[in-house]
Write an enzyme that holds these catalytic residues in place. Structure first.
Site, PDB file in Angstrom:
ATOM      1  N   GLN A   6    -110.843  43.139 -22.597  1.00 22.27           N
ATOM      2  CA  GLN A   6    -109.336  43.919 -22.279  1.00 22.27           C
ATOM      3  C   GLN A   6    -108.144  43.211 -22.467  1.00 22.27           C
ATOM      4  OE1 GLN A   6    -111.108  45.600 -18.735  1.00 22.27           O
ATOM      5  NE2 GLN A   6    -109.247  44.568 -17.497  1.00 22.27           N
ATOM      6  N   ASP A  21    -115.232  42.528 -38.935  1.00 22.51           N
ATOM      7  CA  ASP A  21    -115.154  43.528 -38.034  1.00 22.51           C
ATOM      8  C   ASP A  21    -113.558  44.152 -38.268  1.00 22.51           C
ATOM      9  OD1 ASP A  21    -116.178  45.135 -36.043  1.00 22.51           O
ATOM     10  OD2 ASP A  21    -115.367  44.014 -34.258  1.00 22.51           O
TER      11      ASP A  21
END
Length: 509
Positions: A193, A341
């Site tokens: 995060q 990605d």
């Protein structure tokens, strides 16, 4: 008990066998946790990971059971609602789509990083899923349920230390806790995060903190994925003429995914790409990295103000996607290392309108020979020179063995490439219909010929699929093959000279 055994001997034997097996498995796992010399490696090593988890059969069974219990009910309800019944009005159907999407998102979140990444890939395919489902799954890019701030702070302090924090980010020192005014959680993704804060110098930065126990959770899923690849190779080796490739194919993806867990490696990748893109004057922004505030589980980078590319208007997407394709092709055919990605959460539009690439955890390398072979293969494919593509490029890239006589396979592959790729565009529904129409030819290639897929294509296809999905949200007629052609052609001219193009068919319009 004796009477029960006499009345139901088979059930009793089965229950006893299961209980005994589970008891022995529990004993083996407890013993391994105490005495085993095997540990989860820091660098990816398929054999070392396998040795570790093979001593823990209960954890393996538990994980398989968890995956099944999460996904099977969702799949069953989908089949009932949309395949068996499927008689709802449009509004009711839309509501059911949203309900299924929400259930799937929560299930993928609970299952962890490997499954979240699968959901991320689906979330940018408007040609596969309704808009309401895409919107729900896009939450997997940066809106996964976060871990408590206190746990993240503990990781930061453990990895960076109070001395470093007091010098650069004093409000993050352990005794100060999280200063909610100066440290704000802005995103939560599959592995970590991100917090927004300011350094002592006044610079605004992003600090990404890894979730707890990620190495263990990811390594178990990769172990199961590799076992699945081994199973496929065994089956295909018996039933077809294929050269086994699934293990190596999956292994390439697994290696890249495992390296995502090392934020120091990610920082090295980011610095490398920043330097290489600058050298080539590419129109892309790569955030700076603060290496002194980076560790295996914490990475600190320049803060970027902007919006996700998928949230931009169609005009902006259409303007920036050509640059995105050029950047991807530059990595693939020139630099030899590529960002694998590029999902919705990793492609941003800065306030100045430039494309910004984030998160360099999942990257892969391509050797010089493969880069040259791919360059000429793209040019030959889009120029319709299937003879050279099949007899030379397919062998150079490893799709066919060097001693393969391609005379018999050329007509079949030519039909597959023409009808299954070039004439279908990027719409996967159209492509699926095309592939179904040539299913006999596909079966013949897979079962009669020594066809295999090079390992690094696992990450190339993932990267291209993600980029293609974002482009389709701005242009429903976007074709990744045609979009790749201009750069591949320029690259081929630089590598081999203009004469290479004179030997191919006229460029397709």
């Amino acid at each position: 008990m004796l009477r029960l055994v006499q009345r139901r001997p088979l059930a009793s034997v089965a229950a006893t066998t299961i209980a005994g097996t589970l008891g022995y498995g529990t004993y083996v796992e407890k013993k391994a946790n105490i005495e085993s010399k095997h540990s989860i490696p820091r660098e990816y090593n398929r054999d070392a990971i396998a040795e570790y988890w093979k001593e823990r059969p209960i954890s393996i069974l538990s994980r398989i059971s968890t995956i099944g219990s999460e996904l099977v009910p969702i799949f069953a309800r989908y089949v009932i609602d949309f395949k068996i019944l499927n008689n709802d009005e449009p509004k009711e159907k839309e509501a059911k789509y949203q309900q299924h999407a929400s259930e799937l998102r929560h299930a993928l979140t609970r299952l962890g990083p490997a499954f979240i990444k699968f959901g991320q890939q689906l979330s940018i395919r408007p040609d596969l899923l309704p808009a309401s489902v895409l919107k729900e799954l896009q939450k997997l890019c940066d809106a996964v349920e976060p871990v408590p701030d206190e746990i993240a702070l503990k990781t930061i302090v453990e990895d960076l230390g109070d001395d470093i924090l007091s010098k650069h980010i004093p409000h993050l020192q352990h005794e100060n806790g999280f200063d909610k005014e100066n440290v704000k959680l802005v995103a939560a993704a599959s592995l970590g995060q991100v917090y927004k804060t300011k350094l002592k110098s006044g610079e605004t930065v992003a600090i990404k903190v890894q979730r707890p126990d990620m190495v263990e959770r990811v390594s178990l899923d990769l172990f199961l994925l590799n076992q699945y690849g081994l199973f496929l190779d065994t089956i295909f080796e018996v039933l077809t003429e294929q050269i086994p490739f699934h293990v190596d194919f999956i292994d390439c993806f697994a290696k890249g995914s495992y390296e995502e867990l090392d934020y120091e490696k990610e920082a090295q990748n980011q610095l490398y790409f920043k330097k290489e893109f600058k050298k080539r004057k590419c129109d892309v922004h790569i955030p700076a990295v603060h290496t002194d505030l980076t560790s295996r589980r914490v990475i600190t980078t320049e803060w970027i103000d902007g919006i996700k590319l998928t949230d931009a208007d169609q005009g902006t997407i259409q303007r920036l996607i050509p640059a995105g394709v050029d950047i991807f092709m530059t990595q693939l055919l020139d630099i030899g290392k590529f960002h694998s990605d590029p999902h919705a959460g990793n492609l941003y539009v800065t306030e100045s309108g430039s494309l910004c690439l984030l998160d360099f955890g999942l990257c892969a390398d391509i050797d010089d020979q493969s880069r040259q072979a791919m360059t000429t293969a793209i040019v030959h494919l889009l120029n319709g020179d299937f003879d050279t593509l099949i007899s030379k490029d397919a062998i150079d890239l490893g799709f066919l063995p060097s001693d393969c006589d391609t005379t018999e396979i050329k007509p079949i592959l030519t039909k597959i490439l023409t009808e299954g790729l070039l004439e279908a565009g990027s719409d996967l529904h159209a492509r699926k219909r095309r592939l179904m129409s040539i299913s006999n030819e596909l079966n013949e290639v897979f079962f009669r010929y020594p066809f295999s897929v090079p390992p690094f294509f696992a990450l190339i296809t993932r990267g291209l699929g993600l980029l293609e999905g974002i482009a389709l949200s701005g242009d429903s007629n976007f074709d990744i093959f045609q979009a790749s052609y201009p750069y591949a052609r320029r690259r081929a001219v630089r590598l081999f000279g203009a004469h290479i193009l004179q030997r191919t068919a006229t460029q397709m319009k």
